[in-house]
Design a protein around this motif. Structure first.
Motif, PDB file in Angstrom:
ATOM      1  N   LEU A 191       0.798  -1.224   0.000  1.00 51.39           N
ATOM      2  CA  LEU A 191       0.000   0.000   0.000  1.00 51.39           C
ATOM      3  C   LEU A 191       0.831   1.275   0.000  1.00 51.39           C
ATOM      4  CD1 LEU A 191      -2.785  -1.084   2.517  1.00 51.39           C
ATOM      5  CD2 LEU A 191      -2.968  -0.923   0.029  1.00 51.39           C
ATOM      6  N   GLY A 192       2.143   1.131   0.165  1.00 52.93           N
ATOM      7  CA  GLY A 192       2.937   2.355   0.208  1.00 52.93           C
ATOM      8  C   GLY A 192       4.413   2.072   0.101  1.00 52.93           C
ATOM      9  N   ARG A 202       0.854  -4.022  10.073  1.00 51.99           N
ATOM     10  CA  ARG A 202       0.139  -3.111  10.970  1.00 51.99           C
ATOM     11  C   ARG A 202      -0.347  -1.867  10.233  1.00 51.99           C
ATOM     12  NH1 ARG A 202       2.486  -1.444  16.909  1.00 51.99           N
ATOM     13  NH2 ARG A 202       0.593  -0.415  17.656  1.00 51.99           N
ATOM     14  N   MET A 203       0.560  -1.266   9.452  1.00 52.53           N
ATOM     15  CA  MET A 203       0.182  -0.074   8.686  1.00 52.53           C
ATOM     16  C   MET A 203      -0.939  -0.390   7.688  1.00 52.53           C
ATOM     17  SD  MET A 203       3.934   1.489   7.771  1.00 52.53           S
ATOM     18  CE  MET A 203       4.871   2.532   8.903  1.00 52.53           C
ATOM     19  N   ALA A 204      -0.902  -1.581   7.100  1.00 53.29           N
ATOM     20  CA  ALA A 204      -1.930  -1.953   6.118  1.00 53.29           C
ATOM     21  C   ALA A 204      -3.291  -2.077   6.781  1.00 53.29           C
ATOM     22  CB  ALA A 204      -1.545  -3.258   5.422  1.00 53.29           C
ATOM     23  N   LEU A 205      -3.319  -2.643   7.988  1.00 53.27           N
ATOM     24  CA  LEU A 205      -4.585  -2.726   8.728  1.00 53.27           C
ATOM     25  C   LEU A 205      -5.154  -1.327   8.944  1.00 53.27           C
ATOM     26  CD1 LEU A 205      -6.781  -3.896  10.590  1.00 53.27           C
ATOM     27  CD2 LEU A 205      -5.068  -4.054  12.399  1.00 53.27           C
ATOM     28  N   TYR A 206      -4.330  -0.421   9.470  1.00 52.01           N
ATOM     29  CA  TYR A 206      -4.811   0.929   9.759  1.00 52.01           C
ATOM     30  C   TYR A 206      -5.240   1.648   8.478  1.00 52.01           C
ATOM     31  CZ  TYR A 206      -2.577   0.237  14.347  1.00 52.01           C
ATOM     32  OH  TYR A 206      -2.198  -0.232  15.575  1.00 52.01           O
ATOM     33  N   THR A 207      -4.477   1.460   7.417  1.00 53.84           N
ATOM     34  CA  THR A 207      -4.790   2.117   6.144  1.00 53.84           C
ATOM     35  C   THR A 207      -6.185   1.736   5.663  1.00 53.84           C
ATOM     36  OG1 THR A 207      -2.465   2.109   5.525  1.00 53.84           O
ATOM     37  CG2 THR A 207      -4.067   2.328   3.730  1.00 53.84           C
ATOM     38  N   GLU A 219       5.502  -4.627  10.757  1.00 52.98           N
ATOM     39  CA  GLU A 219       5.192  -3.196  10.704  1.00 52.98           C
ATOM     40  C   GLU A 219       4.315  -2.864   9.490  1.00 52.98           C
ATOM     41  OE1 GLU A 219       5.878  -1.007  13.077  1.00 52.98           O
ATOM     42  OE2 GLU A 219       4.878   0.580  11.968  1.00 52.98           O
ATOM     43  N   GLN A 243      -8.571   0.601   7.432  1.00 49.89           N
ATOM     44  CA  GLN A 243      -9.599   1.114   8.345  1.00 49.89           C
ATOM     45  C   GLN A 243      -9.949   2.559   7.988  1.00 49.89           C
ATOM     46  OE1 GLN A 243      -7.712   0.230  12.134  1.00 49.89           O
ATOM     47  NE2 GLN A 243      -8.971  -1.579  12.395  1.00 49.89           N
TER      48      GLN A 243
END
Lengths: 237, 237, 237, 237
Positions: free
Chosen positions: B118-119, B197-202, B194, B204
């Motif tokens: 995603l980034g 984790r960022m992918a989950l938040y993204t 990491e 959301q």
């Protein structure tokens, strides 16, 4: 048959209570661990409302299993004492019990949902979903609330396989976990909160995530806990 | 061709196992790192079920790559040993392998979903999505479960570009990561958790978030890892 | 007009880089801070790919603002150097710049969404939403990627009110923040990640949560930053 | 009737401010605690914009309850001083007040939602939902903003049961909590953020989760706080 003296058990229960803080399971005094000497019929448990920093082996409270009375000269035991006693009386395999308000287990308890067995981390310790109990009735709340909490928990525990699912969450309240010793009960309480946390994140990623099949559940649970377990060092390693 | 002695590799593997705890990737003993001496045909790996605080360079277990047997006088190796061995046998570029139950990678594994790129944080290390494997069949679970775990992982790895995506998540289980050394494998395991984790938040924040285009993926991956990489200090800096 | 020597600025930039780790904004080497001596036309910035534990005031890299060349005998500067330089050239108010891959700011960047001003914590520092830039075009990625990153950021910054919104998130990449000094830039980077985190949780509780009205935004921003600011100690306190 | 000297209260207020950081409730200087000597009509509060590391008992600011003026030689008090004063004037039971921007309480404040009483952790401290105030009007923001914040909070507090719900969240702003002493107010602020966090996770697991019934609320609140409380050690324990 007792494997240690009361003084040794006192030290174990004290250390197990301190371990709750080490594992970040407690805010303030929101947790307690007990242990039992079944030969002497004595349970040892954290005193009520005492900060972890002020705990000592000596101020662990000795309570009689038979009638729940503290021995002479003891502090007041945790208000959850009747719950612990009820579980010890009904389930002879339990040698340590933990109650906490750990964050993720509480979230599932407040949600009123069983924690599903979504992966092998769960299956390594819990041989199926971690049940969320029914709510207590008003009558059960009004009289002998803590004793009734133990009774309601007992409705969900398999008498002959008490250790197959060594923890539970009480509806709108929080987790209880148990084990073969006070420190093993703490270990299971840590795992319970961790799998509760992983389950929350899993369902956020995929609300349709499914529980593990019986085959994978068997494999992981039994390779650690079954007759032919092959995890860890054997005794003569 | 071996660049270090077995004793030096022992120390590296020991340090890499300790690094798992330093980076908060493990609860209790839920993780293991291995390293390999390909000239001597020896893999070194964490012993099974031993606490991190009791690990020493000496108790890292030496296992023969050819047949998976520990050398004389060793502790029992991690129960995941056959998975590590299978990967080393198939992928010559791998010099270190890590398995953990790190929280966010496990959540994606339990969700049964690839971790999308995603980034640029992801693209700096993983040249595309991090695959989630298929589930093992019942037959694969029943016999040689850990070996079959390695075989299933291998289905998703590009033999000639093994390091382009240096990690994977096993369905309903958790992450494996690898690298050019035991410590590099741990580095990749940290990044894997990491970016999970960022992918989950993204997602959301924006469930319709899209993966990076090939152009941005190329730019970030290749500026660190390509022939004309310009990140970090050059050798004669 | 320079308020400190190059050596003093070197120490400030070094300390500001260490502060990134203290505030948990970085994993490994994923962040860099720069500072500028505008009179001498020199920017100081973290070297590329060096661990925070190995940073010293001395190995901060001195680069000429005019042409981006490091002075003699320096390490290679951060690969993000052209972005920093472009911002310093265009915005004279900037005296320190920070780039990180902090978790929550990255999540918003990957989501491709501006961070809305949902409350007074945000309004105390950012006088409106924190913009998420457009994606770079393929041409902008292919040549002078880092320079073009600076140019794209500049499209969103108000030249005369550079400090009114002292940070931004680059699409599918991550945050840049700036300030009146290297340490002030770090301060703003910490706040940026914190308000990004709070905004995520806010929208999880109430997806219809709205931004603060202009009146409340004015009140909070201006009581700290306006002509009649009344927050903090006055100079002769 | 004062139970301690001004100097003792100074030390208590200082320690309570430091406790905010110990409990991870504050970023930078985003929080303040006050205490009051009602006999002398003096409130003590954190100075404005001073780092926690630079706080001392001596630089806590003494302010007159009657007119809000600092005593001679004091630093400037927290900009939230008029809010604290208004609450002390209206609610004689309050002996300590805390304001923070703690993450989860702020998220609920920004969401504009009361924090529902979803379980016994909440019920042990808050005898019902934690209210989120209405937004201030533009007129209330323009003049005497901080004083009006106190007035709006007061609309939601029961004069005779001030301690039954010892905290509140201000719309699009953040939490205030109070208690029988400065340290007790901090304790309640910690609990407020923790139950805010648990409530977020609970609703993520089950958006239809319901508040505890009055019977369970009574049981938990009153066993700690009612006339027949049986939690903690009695005075002669």
């Amino acid at each position: 048959m007792s494997e240690c003296t009361i003084e040794e058990l006192r030290a174990q229960v004290w250390q197990a209570n301190l371990a709750l803080e080490h594992h970040h399971l407690v805010t303030f005094t929101w947790g307690n661990v007990s242990g039992i000497d079944r030969d002497r019929g004595i349970m040892l448990i954290k005193p009520s409302g005492v900060d972890y920093e002020n705990l000592t082996a000596e101020n662990m409270v000795a309570v009689r299993l038979a009638d729940g009375q503290p021995l002479a000269g003891q502090l007041k035991p945790s208000s959850d004492t009747p719950t612990h006693l009820e579980l010890y009386r009904r389930f002879p395999e339990m040698q340590g019990i933990v109650h906490t308000h750990s964050r993720f287990a509480v979230a599932w308890a407040q949600a009123g949902k069983d924690i599903p067995a979504l992966g092998t981390t769960h299956a390594d310790y819990f041989y199926g979903p971690i049940p969320c109990t029914r709510a207590l009735t008003q009558a059960e709340i009004d009289d002998d609330y803590e004793l009734n909490t133990g009774r309601v928990i007992a409705e969900y525990i398999h008498s002959e396989q008490t250790m197959a699912i060594p923890g539970i969450i009480v509806n709108q309240h929080g987790p209880f976990a148990w084990g073969t010793s006070p420190s093993n009960a703490v270990h299971n309480a840590v795992v319970l909160d961790e799998v509760a946390r992983m389950a929350l994140y899993t369902l956020q990623i995929n609300p349709a995530a499914t529980s593990v099949d019986q085959g994978l559940l068997n494999k992981h649970y039994l390779r650690k806990h079954g007759k032919n377990a092959y995890y860890g060092q054997s005794n003569n390693a």
